[in-house]
Every structure is written in structure tokens, then in C-alpha cells.
Design a protein around this motif. Structure first.
Motif, PDB file in Angstrom:
ATOM      1  N   MET A   1       0.742  -1.237  -0.071  1.00 24.83           N
ATOM      2  CA  MET A   1       0.228   0.076  -0.012  1.00 24.83           C
ATOM      3  C   MET A   1       1.016   1.129  -0.107  1.00 24.83           C
ATOM      4  O   MET A   1       1.272   1.828   0.985  1.00 24.83           O
TER       5      MET A   1
ATOM      6  N   SER B   1      -3.807   5.204  -3.387  1.00 21.05           N
ATOM      7  CA  SER B   1      -2.548   4.264  -3.609  1.00 21.05           C
ATOM      8  C   SER B   1      -3.263   3.140  -4.560  1.00 21.05           C
ATOM      9  O   SER B   1      -4.399   2.863  -4.455  1.00 21.05           O
TER      10      SER B   1
ATOM     11  N   ASP C   1       5.613   2.564   1.795  1.00 24.60           N
ATOM     12  CA  ASP C   1       4.484   1.393   1.788  1.00 24.60           C
ATOM     13  C   ASP C   1       4.354   0.845   3.214  1.00 24.60           C
ATOM     14  O   ASP C   1       5.165   0.663   3.987  1.00 24.60           O
TER      15      ASP C   1
ATOM     16  N   LEU D   1      -8.004   0.395   2.799  1.00 19.25           N
ATOM     17  CA  LEU D   1      -8.052  -0.901   3.131  1.00 19.25           C
ATOM     18  C   LEU D   1      -9.386  -1.753   2.720  1.00 19.25           C
ATOM     19  O   LEU D   1      -9.341  -2.702   2.324  1.00 19.25           O
TER      20      LEU D   1
ATOM     21  N   SER E   1      -9.672  -2.052  -1.017  1.00 23.64           N
ATOM     22  CA  SER E   1      -8.780  -2.958  -1.710  1.00 23.64           C
ATOM     23  C   SER E   1      -9.179  -4.252  -1.036  1.00 23.64           C
ATOM     24  O   SER E   1      -8.764  -5.471  -1.834  1.00 23.64           O
TER      25      SER E   1
END
Ligand code: OSB
Ligand code: MG
Length: 370
Positions: free
Chosen positions: A2, A39, A80, A112, A115
Motif C-alpha cells: 500500500m 494508492s 509502503d 484498506l 482493496s
């Protein structure tokens, strides 16, 4: 994986339908701060819900913008992060500025959720399918208008009524409210306006009104006087402003400064700290509820998901945007049911549809960092 590719911080001014008065002053336009982080082509949104002036806590919308722009964004860009814990560690060196931190952390949780194709409720470990909510009624020009506000809120289904009070606007109001509604779940919020010695007589008299709790009567930095006060009154003290971290919560509980805690996720720096306080309180038999900063639907989405955790056993301040604003920043805002509940969404991502058009209309400043 990420990697944070960009951070955008926006300041918004939202016109209010009606002003909201507390012991520290009157809010007439509500400003707030949104954080967008990207991201891998996905954008996460967070809200650093704060006020135009440092009245409730030391932060303001401008300090949030500044701290995010100048310190948090440079600390996370191009790096990241595998978890919110790792993200947080990157800016943990910053002292204070919890609301700014919370805006960024929440945007990361939103990334989060997207994704992982999961809901905020799932990510936070929520267990309830709906949460109980209460109404927060500002200081009114007259007792009569307070009674009207209480009546309206009860009609809308709110399960508990919180009255904002200050010295001189407390017992006489409670007396009239209790005359009409002797049995409703009722509480007061002093927003730090009382002093232990000066106001002790009044504080003791609150016991006569069968209140669920008295929220933050004394100063933010004074859990010692709260502990003294709790020994002198039966009404449970609920701390709000004083609890800025799990460490503060631990100390407050250990000296008996409160029996209940209002967790405002942004005040404590985000969802991670909220969960830590929630867990600590649960181990110690201290019930919690979720407070609010008059968030838009974006900030409320995080609060609702968090409030679905097990130890949120008291009604939360979670009125929908239309109590205060004419337009929300999400197009499918939450609603309060006739029995005082808000449903917890389980759809992936934020759970609500972000309305970028409305966001743009109300944005007064924006900064893109990449
Ligand atoms: O102390 O909880 C507070 C509103 C503005 C500032 C401080 C507070 C409040 C509220 C309303 O009580 C909370 C909400 O509905 O978001
Ligand atoms: Mg409060």
C-alpha cells in the motif's frame, strides 16, 4: 502493498441550518477538513472533523490542514504500509494533533476496506447490526424552545436526550424537562464549564434529576477533580474532552474519575486508539458510547462502524446531517429509525456514496501533495 502516492487535504465550510450552542460558544458555520489519500489508483477518504476555533479542544480546521500538509503527508508519501499500525508509526513523533492524525488514519482504513472488498464494520470488528443513538440539544434561547427540541427529538425516535448545560443554564432547565418527561433517558454535557469548588452545590444537585450521566463537567486536563467529584455524587461521570488516549483512559479509570467514557474517534487520534480504549474499558467494566464532532456523513461512517463494537452500550451522538446541514457529503446518509437506531452498513468500502460534487461546492482551500 500500500504505497501512498498522494495526499490531498481540503478545507470545507458547510452552512448550518441552525446554530449549535455549547458552554464554549455558538457554532454558526461548520468548517471541516477532508483527507484523500491514493494508492494504486484507489482513493481513501477521511474526515479530520474539527471546528473553526480552538474551543472544544486545542485543534482547529486550520491546524489540521497545516499539520497534515507540513508534517504528516511528507512522513507517509511514497512509503509502503502494510497496516494502519505501520502508517501510524510514521507520524507518531508528532505531539498531539490527534484530529489531524485521525483524518489520515481513517483515509487509510477506507483504502484498506476498498482493496480488501470489505466493510469498515468488518475491519473494526463490529458485532452489532444497528446502534442506538441519542440527540444532543444545544443551549437554547429559552426553556420553552428547549422543551420543543426535546419533544421533536423524542418524536423522531431518539432514545436518549442530552442537554448542553453551563452554569446558570442547568438545574432550572432540568426541572422543567423532568416535569414533562419524568422517565426518559436524560443526560447533560457541561463541556468543561464547571469548576469543582465554585460549582459544587450545583453539581451535587444534578443527582436529583435521575440522569444517565453527566458528561465532562470539569476541565479537560483535570481528571483529579473529576475523581474527587465522582466520590461526592451518585450520577455517573462520563469523560469526553479529558480522554485523548488509552493511557489517559487507564489513569482516569484507575483513580475513579469516571464510570463511562465518550470516545470520539477523532479526539483520540483515530480508529486504532478508539479500539484500544474500547477494549480497555471493556476489561474494566466501563461502558462507552461514541461522541461526535458534528461530522458529515463521511466522518459519521467511521463512527457508526466503530460504535458497532460490543462495549458501545450507551446511545451515541450520531444524528444525521440534516439536523444541522442542508446537504451531506454522501448521497445516501444514515437515518434514525422510529426506535432510535441507525443501521450499520456492511457493504464494502465506506458503506456510503461520496458526493464529490457537493464536496467541491463547499471546498474553500485544497492542497495536493505528491
Ligand atoms: O461535547 O460532545 C460534545 C458538538 C460540538 C462540540 C462538542 C460536542 C458536541 C455534541 C454533538 O454534543 C455531537 C454530535 O452530534 O456530533
Ligand atoms: Mg461532550
Amino acid at each position: 502493498m500500500m504505497v501512498i502516492e498522494s495526499v490531498e487535504v481540503l478545507k470545507l465550510d458547510l452552512p448550518m441550518k441552525t446554530s449549535f450552542e455549547t458552554s464554549f460558544g455558538k457554532l454558526t458555520t461548520k468548517s471541516t477538513v477532508l483527507v484523500k489519500i491514493t494508492s494504486d489508483g484507489v482513493t481513501g477518504y477521511g474526515e479530520a472533523a474539527s471546528f473553526h476555533a480552538p474551543l472544544y479542544n486545542p485543534e482547529t480546521v486550520d491546524t489540521c490542514v497545516y499539520i497534515i500538509k507540513k508534517f504528516i503527508a511528507p512522513s507517509i508519501l511514497k512509503k509502503d504500509f502494510k497496516s494502519p499500525e505501520e502508517l501510524r508509526a510514521a507520524y507518531d513523533y508528532i505531539v498531539g494533533h490527534n484530529i489531524a492524525k485521525a483524518g489520515v488514519e481513517n483515509a487509510f482504513w477506507h483504502l484498506l476496506a476498498q482493496s480488501g472488498n470489505t466493510s469498515l464494520k468488518e475491519l473494526f470488528g463490529g458485532t452489532r447490526s444497528s446502534i442506538q443513538v441519542g440527540a444532543s440539544i444545544g443551549i437554547q434561547p429559552t426553556i420553552k424552545s428547549t422543551l420543543t427540541e426535546v419533544e421533536d427529538s423524542l418524536e423522531k425516535g431518539y432514545g436518549r436526550i442530552k442537554l448542553k448545560t453551563k452554569p446558570g443554564w442547568d438545574l432550572k432547565v432540568l426541572k422543567e424537562v423532568r416535569k414533562i418527561w419524568p422517565d426518559i433517558d436524560l443526560m447533560v454535557d457541561g463541556n468543561s464549564a464547571y469548576k469543582l469548588q465554585r460549582d459544587l452545590k450545583t453539581l451535587i444537585k444534578f443527582d436529583e434529576y435521575n440522569l444517565m450521566m453527566i458528561e465532562q463537567p470539569l476541565q479537560e486536563d483535570d481528571i483529579i477533580d473529576h475523581s474527587t467529584l465522582q466520590k461526592l455524587i451518585n450520577t455517573p461521570i462520563c469523560l469526553d474532552e479529558s480522554i485523548t488516549s488509552v493511557d489517559k483512559a487507564r489513569k482516569a479509570i484507575s483513580i475513579g474519575a469516571c464510570k463511562i467514557i465518550n470516545i470520539k474517534p477523532v479526539r483520540v487520534g483515530g480508529a486504532l486508539e478508539t479500539i484500544a480504549i474500547h477494549d480497555l474499558c471493556m476489561e474494566n467494566g466501563v461502558g462507552v458510547w461514541c461522541g461526535g464532532m458534528l461530522e458529515t456523513g463521511i466522518g459519521r461512517a467511521f463512527n457508526i462502524a466503530l460504535a458497532s463494537k460490543e462495549n458501545f452500550i450507551y446511545p451515541s451522538d450520531m444524528s444525521p446531517f440534516d439536523e444541522f446541514y442542508s446537504e451531506d457529503l454522501v448521497s445516501d446518509s444514515h437515518k434514525v429509525t422510529s426506535d432510535g437506531q441507525v443501521k450499520v452498513r456492511t457493504n464494502p468500502g465506506l458503506g456510503y456514496k461520496i458526493n464529490d460534487k457537493v464536496i467541491k461546492e463547499h471546498t474553500t482551500e485544497s492542497y495536493l501533495l505528491e
